[in-house]
Structure formats: structure tokens, C-alpha cells
Design a protein around this motif. Structure first.
Motif, mmCIF file in Angstrom:
data_model
loop_
_atom_site.group_PDB
_atom_site.id
_atom_site.type_symbol
_atom_site.label_atom_id
_atom_site.label_comp_id
_atom_site.label_asym_id
_atom_site.label_seq_id
_atom_site.Cartn_x
_atom_site.Cartn_y
_atom_site.Cartn_z
ATOM 1 N N THR A 17 62.353 -20.901 97.160
ATOM 2 C CA THR A 17 62.707 -19.498 97.259
ATOM 3 C C THR A 17 61.578 -18.694 96.613
ATOM 4 N N LEU A 18 61.600 -17.403 96.836
ATOM 5 C CA LEU A 18 60.612 -16.530 96.216
ATOM 6 C C LEU A 18 60.675 -16.684 94.698
ATOM 7 N N ARG A 19 61.885 -16.710 94.171
ATOM 8 C CA ARG A 19 62.077 -16.839 92.721
ATOM 9 C C ARG A 19 61.555 -18.177 92.194
ATOM 10 N N ALA A 25 54.755 -20.471 89.297
ATOM 11 C CA ALA A 25 53.420 -19.886 89.136
ATOM 12 C C ALA A 25 53.353 -18.951 87.925
ATOM 13 N N ASP A 26 54.473 -18.790 87.246
ATOM 14 C CA ASP A 26 54.548 -17.942 86.050
ATOM 15 C C ASP A 26 54.138 -16.498 86.355
ATOM 16 N N ILE A 27 54.674 -15.976 87.468
ATOM 17 C CA ILE A 27 54.484 -14.567 87.808
ATOM 18 C C ILE A 27 55.855 -13.984 88.144
ATOM 19 N N ALA A 31 55.760 -9.313 91.862
ATOM 20 C CA ALA A 31 54.329 -9.550 92.098
ATOM 21 C C ALA A 31 54.144 -10.495 93.281
ATOM 22 N N LEU A 32 54.929 -11.553 93.339
ATOM 23 C CA LEU A 32 54.813 -12.505 94.442
ATOM 24 C C LEU A 32 55.178 -11.844 95.762
ATOM 25 N N SER A 33 56.197 -11.036 95.744
ATOM 26 C CA SER A 33 56.595 -10.325 96.949
ATOM 27 C C SER A 33 55.461 -9.436 97.456
ATOM 28 N N LEU A 34 54.805 -8.714 96.556
ATOM 29 C CA LEU A 34 53.680 -7.862 96.944
ATOM 30 C C LEU A 34 52.516 -8.683 97.495
ATOM 31 N N LYS A 49 47.310 -20.655 90.087
ATOM 32 C CA LYS A 49 48.687 -21.056 89.763
ATOM 33 C C LYS A 49 49.513 -21.239 91.032
ATOM 34 N N LEU A 50 49.340 -20.327 91.976
ATOM 35 C CA LEU A 50 50.074 -20.442 93.236
ATOM 36 C C LEU A 50 49.641 -21.681 94.012
ATOM 37 N N ALA A 51 48.343 -21.930 94.056
ATOM 38 C CA ALA A 51 47.832 -23.107 94.765
ATOM 39 C C ALA A 51 48.403 -24.390 94.161
#
Length: 65
Positions: A17-19, A25-27, A31-34, A49-51
Motif C-alpha cells: 500500500t502507499l502507507r 522508505a521512512d517518508i 510525500a510519496l503520493s506527490l 530509500k525507495l529503490a
């Protein structure tokens, strides 16, 4: 295809999920949605972090941008 769309596709492939991805990724979710909507370009640190959370090599994710 934009970076945000690639991140969203990779996230859904892993069934996060987005969450969940934001937590890994500790964000923030916002921020992830944007980032996924290509309204914000992540810093190299955030992209790293996302990678890692998406199990994609940083260079591969960055190079495709």
C-alpha cells in the motif's frame, strides 16, 4: 513513463500500500503520493530509500528518470 508511475507500478507489483511503502522508505504518505503523481522529484537520498524498499537497484531507478 515518468518516475512516479514507475514507482507506483513497482509498489503495486509488490502489493504494498502507499502507507507500507512510505513506512519502509521512512517518508510520509503525502510525500510519496506527490512523488507517484510526479508533482515532486525525490532527492537522491529518498530515491535510494525507495529503490531499496522496492528491491530495485538505485541506478536503474534513477537512470530511467
Amino acid at each position: 513513463m515518468g518516475l512516479g508511475k514507475r514507482i507506483r507500478i513497482a509498489r503495486k507489483k509488490l502489493r504494498y500500500t502507499l502507507r507500507e511503502l512510505a513506512d519502509l522508505a521512512d517518508i510520509t504518505n503525502g510525500a510519496l503520493s506527490l512523488i507517484e503523481r510526479d508533482y515532486r522529484n525525490p532527492s537522491d537520498e529518498t530515491l535510494s530509500k525507495l529503490a531499496k524498499a522496492l528491491k530495485i537497484p538505485f541506478n536503474e531507478l534513477k537512470a530511467a528518470d
